[in-house]
Design a protein around this motif. Structure first.
Motif, PDB file in Angstrom:
ATOM      1  N   VAL A   1      -4.283  12.051  -2.903  1.00  0.00           N
ATOM      2  CA  VAL A   1      -4.767  13.295  -2.295  1.00  0.00           C
ATOM      3  C   VAL A   1      -4.274  13.404  -0.853  1.00  0.00           C
ATOM      4  CG1 VAL A   1      -6.847  14.478  -1.476  1.00  0.00           C
ATOM      5  CG2 VAL A   1      -6.760  13.573  -3.799  1.00  0.00           C
ATOM      6  N   THR A   2      -4.364  12.315  -0.109  1.00  0.00           N
ATOM      7  CA  THR A   2      -3.900  12.322   1.285  1.00  0.00           C
ATOM      8  C   THR A   2      -2.410  12.616   1.373  1.00  0.00           C
ATOM      9  OG1 THR A   2      -5.631  10.756   1.929  1.00  0.00           O
ATOM     10  CG2 THR A   2      -3.715  10.938   3.383  1.00  0.00           C
ATOM     11  N   GLU A   3      -1.631  11.986   0.496  1.00  0.00           N
ATOM     12  CA  GLU A   3      -0.181  12.203   0.519  1.00  0.00           C
ATOM     13  C   GLU A   3       0.164  13.637   0.151  1.00  0.00           C
ATOM     14  OE1 GLU A   3       3.227   9.253   0.653  1.00  0.00           O
ATOM     15  OE2 GLU A   3       1.620  10.002   1.902  1.00  0.00           O
ATOM     16  N   LEU A   4      -0.501  14.161  -0.856  1.00  0.00           N
ATOM     17  CA  LEU A   4      -0.276  15.560  -1.230  1.00  0.00           C
ATOM     18  C   LEU A   4      -0.607  16.490  -0.071  1.00  0.00           C
ATOM     19  CD1 LEU A   4      -1.778  15.533  -4.844  1.00  0.00           C
ATOM     20  CD2 LEU A   4       0.625  15.896  -4.271  1.00  0.00           C
ATOM     21  N   ARG A   5      -1.725  16.224   0.604  1.00  0.00           N
ATOM     22  CA  ARG A   5      -2.119  17.069   1.739  1.00  0.00           C
ATOM     23  C   ARG A   5      -1.093  16.972   2.866  1.00  0.00           C
ATOM     24  NH1 ARG A   5      -6.413  14.574   3.120  1.00  0.00           N
ATOM     25  NH2 ARG A   5      -7.855  15.737   1.769  1.00  0.00           N
ATOM     26  N   ASN A   6      -0.673  15.755   3.181  1.00  0.00           N
ATOM     27  CA  ASN A   6       0.259  15.561   4.291  1.00  0.00           C
ATOM     28  C   ASN A   6       1.593  16.258   4.065  1.00  0.00           C
ATOM     29  OD1 ASN A   6      -1.635  13.996   5.605  1.00  0.00           O
ATOM     30  ND2 ASN A   6      -0.722  12.042   5.036  1.00  0.00           N
ATOM     31  N   HIS A   7       1.948  16.481   2.811  1.00  0.00           N
ATOM     32  CA  HIS A   7       3.238  17.104   2.520  1.00  0.00           C
ATOM     33  C   HIS A   7       3.096  18.551   2.043  1.00  0.00           C
ATOM     34  CE1 HIS A   7       5.860  13.582   3.086  1.00  0.00           C
ATOM     35  NE2 HIS A   7       4.737  12.940   2.875  1.00  0.00           N
ATOM     36  N   GLY A   8       1.949  19.143   2.328  1.00  0.00           N
ATOM     37  CA  GLY A   8       1.772  20.562   2.093  1.00  0.00           C
ATOM     38  C   GLY A   8       1.517  20.973   0.659  1.00  0.00           C
ATOM     39  N   TRP A   9       1.132  20.006  -0.191  1.00  0.00           N
ATOM     40  CA  TRP A   9       0.977  20.310  -1.605  1.00  0.00           C
ATOM     41  C   TRP A   9      -0.455  20.673  -1.993  1.00  0.00           C
ATOM     42  CZ3 TRP A   9       4.155  20.731  -5.925  1.00  0.00           C
ATOM     43  CH2 TRP A   9       5.521  20.604  -5.651  1.00  0.00           C
ATOM     44  N   LEU A  10      -1.353  20.784  -1.027  1.00  0.00           N
ATOM     45  CA  LEU A  10      -2.724  21.151  -1.350  1.00  0.00           C
ATOM     46  C   LEU A  10      -3.117  22.502  -0.750  1.00  0.00           C
ATOM     47  CD1 LEU A  10      -4.640  17.755  -1.198  1.00  0.00           C
ATOM     48  CD2 LEU A  10      -3.755  18.970  -3.189  1.00  0.00           C
ATOM     49  N   ASP A  11      -2.126  23.277  -0.324  1.00  0.00           N
ATOM     50  CA  ASP A  11      -2.433  24.637   0.099  1.00  0.00           C
ATOM     51  C   ASP A  11      -2.602  25.525  -1.133  1.00  0.00           C
ATOM     52  OD1 ASP A  11       0.147  25.123  -0.817  1.00  0.00           O
ATOM     53  OD2 ASP A  11       0.992  25.481   1.164  1.00  0.00           O
ATOM     54  N   ARG A  12      -3.042  26.739  -0.936  1.00  0.00           N
ATOM     55  CA  ARG A  12      -3.347  27.619  -2.058  1.00  0.00           C
ATOM     56  C   ARG A  12      -2.148  27.885  -2.969  1.00  0.00           C
ATOM     57  NH1 ARG A  12      -7.550  30.870  -3.250  1.00  0.00           N
ATOM     58  NH2 ARG A  12      -8.484  30.442  -1.215  1.00  0.00           N
ATOM     59  N   PRO A  13      -0.942  28.179  -2.447  1.00  0.00           N
ATOM     60  CA  PRO A  13       0.180  28.442  -3.355  1.00  0.00           C
ATOM     61  C   PRO A  13       0.522  27.261  -4.259  1.00  0.00           C
ATOM     62  CG  PRO A  13       0.670  29.273  -1.156  1.00  0.00           C
ATOM     63  CD  PRO A  13      -0.576  28.456  -1.034  1.00  0.00           C
ATOM     64  N   HIS A  14       0.486  26.045  -3.717  1.00  0.00           N
ATOM     65  CA  HIS A  14       0.803  24.876  -4.531  1.00  0.00           C
ATOM     66  C   HIS A  14      -0.291  24.607  -5.557  1.00  0.00           C
ATOM     67  CE1 HIS A  14       3.678  24.178  -1.253  1.00  0.00           C
ATOM     68  NE2 HIS A  14       4.327  23.393  -2.082  1.00  0.00           N
TER      69      HIS A  14
ATOM     70  N   ALA B   1       6.354  10.333  -1.077  1.00  0.00           N
ATOM     71  CA  ALA B   1       6.624  11.288  -0.006  1.00  0.00           C
ATOM     72  C   ALA B   1       8.013  11.911  -0.153  1.00  0.00           C
ATOM     73  CB  ALA B   1       6.489  10.588   1.353  1.00  0.00           C
ATOM     74  N   ARG B   2       9.018  11.082  -0.372  1.00  0.00           N
ATOM     75  CA  ARG B   2      10.383  11.610  -0.533  1.00  0.00           C
ATOM     76  C   ARG B   2      10.488  12.467  -1.788  1.00  0.00           C
ATOM     77  NH1 ARG B   2      15.058   7.633  -0.678  1.00  0.00           N
ATOM     78  NH2 ARG B   2      16.210   9.597  -0.411  1.00  0.00           N
TER      79      ARG B   2
ATOM     80  N   GLY C   1       0.758  -1.243   0.000  1.00  0.00           N
ATOM     81  CA  GLY C   1       0.000   0.000   0.000  1.00  0.00           C
ATOM     82  C   GLY C   1       0.786   1.289   0.000  1.00  0.00           C
ATOM     83  N   ALA C   2       2.091   1.241  -0.210  1.00  0.00           N
ATOM     84  CA  ALA C   2       2.883   2.463  -0.250  1.00  0.00           C
ATOM     85  C   ALA C   2       2.893   3.039  -1.670  1.00  0.00           C
ATOM     86  CB  ALA C   2       4.308   2.179   0.205  1.00  0.00           C
ATOM     87  N   LEU C   3       2.947   4.347  -1.764  1.00  0.00           N
ATOM     88  CA  LEU C   3       3.023   5.011  -3.058  1.00  0.00           C
ATOM     89  C   LEU C   3       4.477   5.268  -3.413  1.00  0.00           C
ATOM     90  CD1 LEU C   3       0.122   7.621  -2.758  1.00  0.00           C
ATOM     91  CD2 LEU C   3       0.071   5.328  -3.770  1.00  0.00           C
TER      92      LEU C   3
ATOM     93  N   ARG D   1     -13.350  15.086  -8.470  1.00  0.00           N
ATOM     94  CA  ARG D   1     -14.408  15.078  -7.459  1.00  0.00           C
ATOM     95  C   ARG D   1     -13.826  15.229  -6.051  1.00  0.00           C
ATOM     96  NH1 ARG D   1     -15.958  11.065  -4.390  1.00  0.00           N
ATOM     97  NH2 ARG D   1     -14.950   9.485  -5.705  1.00  0.00           N
ATOM     98  N   LEU D   2     -12.699  14.569  -5.785  1.00  0.00           N
ATOM     99  CA  LEU D   2     -12.078  14.627  -4.468  1.00  0.00           C
ATOM    100  C   LEU D   2     -11.495  15.999  -4.162  1.00  0.00           C
ATOM    101  CD1 LEU D   2     -10.250  11.169  -4.471  1.00  0.00           C
ATOM    102  CD2 LEU D   2     -12.209  11.812  -3.042  1.00  0.00           C
ATOM    103  N   ARG D   3     -10.855  16.587  -5.172  1.00  0.00           N
ATOM    104  CA  ARG D   3     -10.239  17.909  -4.998  1.00  0.00           C
ATOM    105  C   ARG D   3     -10.504  18.750  -6.243  1.00  0.00           C
ATOM    106  NH1 ARG D   3      -7.655  19.741  -0.177  1.00  0.00           N
ATOM    107  NH2 ARG D   3      -7.203  21.465  -1.590  1.00  0.00           N
ATOM    108  N   PRO D   4     -11.688  19.334  -6.329  1.00  0.00           N
ATOM    109  CA  PRO D   4     -12.036  20.091  -7.528  1.00  0.00           C
ATOM    110  C   PRO D   4     -11.167  21.314  -7.757  1.00  0.00           C
ATOM    111  CG  PRO D   4     -13.740  20.294  -5.828  1.00  0.00           C
ATOM    112  CD  PRO D   4     -12.810  19.225  -5.383  1.00  0.00           C
TER     113      PRO D   4
END
Length: 320
Positions: A173-186, A142-143, A84-86, A206-209
């Motif tokens: 989506v979860t991995e992107l969020r956990n590493h700060g990639w879903l804030d407004r600047p990113h 993640a790395r 289950g690792a990406l 649908r998950l992140r429009p």
């Protein structure tokens, strides 16, 4: 190397592309293939799996090399391990770009999904390319995200073969969020997620429009409107691109109300890159992004574009 905007080329393009007035800023050093802007510019140059003509693809070494060359956008591929690792890997098997066959004989065809992360982390992902890269590892997503962030680069993330990995969209989506990639600047300027799988792309939308998405493929002009419901970009194989097709894409708006964009792949020839730029593409994905950038940068005399006696329409529509 400094990748610069071609003022002369873009001025000429303004007179050729019907929808170019709404083009996104696309300077390779600062632009984004996912956002609208005030004026057309030279296409964004995107390093395909980093710079695989100089380092093993989809490795940290490859994106580090891209950073040293001044390549601000890099593309990668994401898949999932048995546990289950990406991880970042293009092929659905590990045999081409690692030493898996030597380390785990008898386990062919060495599918990514048949190996745990711990097993994959033991593999050498660099020696196949050159002994200078011995010991390079297959990175986790993640790395990889952390290194792209460290390099101050931007990311075109491809969901590879999502039909093999049910639920991978939510994981990404979860991995992107956990590493700060879903804030407004990113989300606004540093991230695009793409896939050949339309169903997967719809799920991501649908998950992140708010996230910019790109459909990989060459749909017919009559089919483009159906993709505009969930994709901000149509990213085709460059061999099927014509100026008329680019204009058809640009005539539509995507889910965020912006003009659809085009990032063509995989272009390693400078002359072809210049032709695509003159067709009005917004991005060029390349194994040799520095070569493409130099070609675009050197195309400083596009005067024939506005000369009706030059046969430019034939050139742009693939007739030359």
């Amino acid at each position: 190397m400094r990748i610069r905007t071609l003022t002369a080329v873009t001025s000429a393009l303004a007179g050729l592309c019907l929808a170019v007035a709404g083009a996104a800023p696309a300077a390779a050093a600062t632009g984004s293939p996912g956002r609208a802007g005030a004026a057309p510019r030279v296409p964004v140059v995107i390093g395909h799996r980093g710079v695989p003509v100089q380092a093993p693809e989809n490795t940290l070494a490859s994106i580090d090399r891209a950073a040293r060359l001044g390549v601000r956008w890099v593309e990668n591929d994401v898949q999932r391990t048995k546990d289950g690792a990406l991880i970042v890997m293009h092929d659905t098997t590990l045999s081409r770009t690692t030493d898996v066959a030597r380390r785990f004989p008898g386990r062919g065809p060495w599918k990514v999904s048949d190996f745990t992360l711990a097993e994959i982390e033991k593999l050498d992902a660099g020696s196949w390319y050159d002994r200078r890269f011995k010991g390079e590892r297959v990175p986790t997503l993640a790395r990889y995200l952390d290194r792209v962030e460290h390099n101050r680069q931007k990311l075109l993330l491809e969901v590879k073969a999502p039909e093999l990995y049910p639920g991978i969209e939510q994981q990404i989506v979860t991995e992107l969020r956990n590493h700060g990639w879903l804030d407004r600047p990113h989300v606004s300027d540093r991230l695009v997620v793409q896939s050949f799988n339309a169903t997967s792309l719809r799920t991501l939308h649908r998950l992140r429009p708010d996230v910019t998405t790109g459909y990989l493929g060459n749909p017919k002009e009559s089919e483009l409107r159906s993709y505009a419901a969930f994709a901000d970009q149509i990213n085709p194989n460059h061999t099927g691109v014509t100026a008329a097709w680019v204009r058809a894409v640009h005539a539509l708006k995507g889910p965020h109300g912006r003009r659809l964009q085009v990032s063509a792949w995989t272009v390693d020839d400078g002359d072809r890159a210049v032709v695509l730029a003159r067709m009005g593409v917004d991005g060029i994905i390349s194994n040799a992004p520095h070569v493409v950038a130099d070609a675009l940068d050197g195309d400083d005399d596009p005067s024939f574009l506005s000369d009706p006696s030059s046969g430019v329409e034939a050139l742009l529509d693939g007739g030359a």
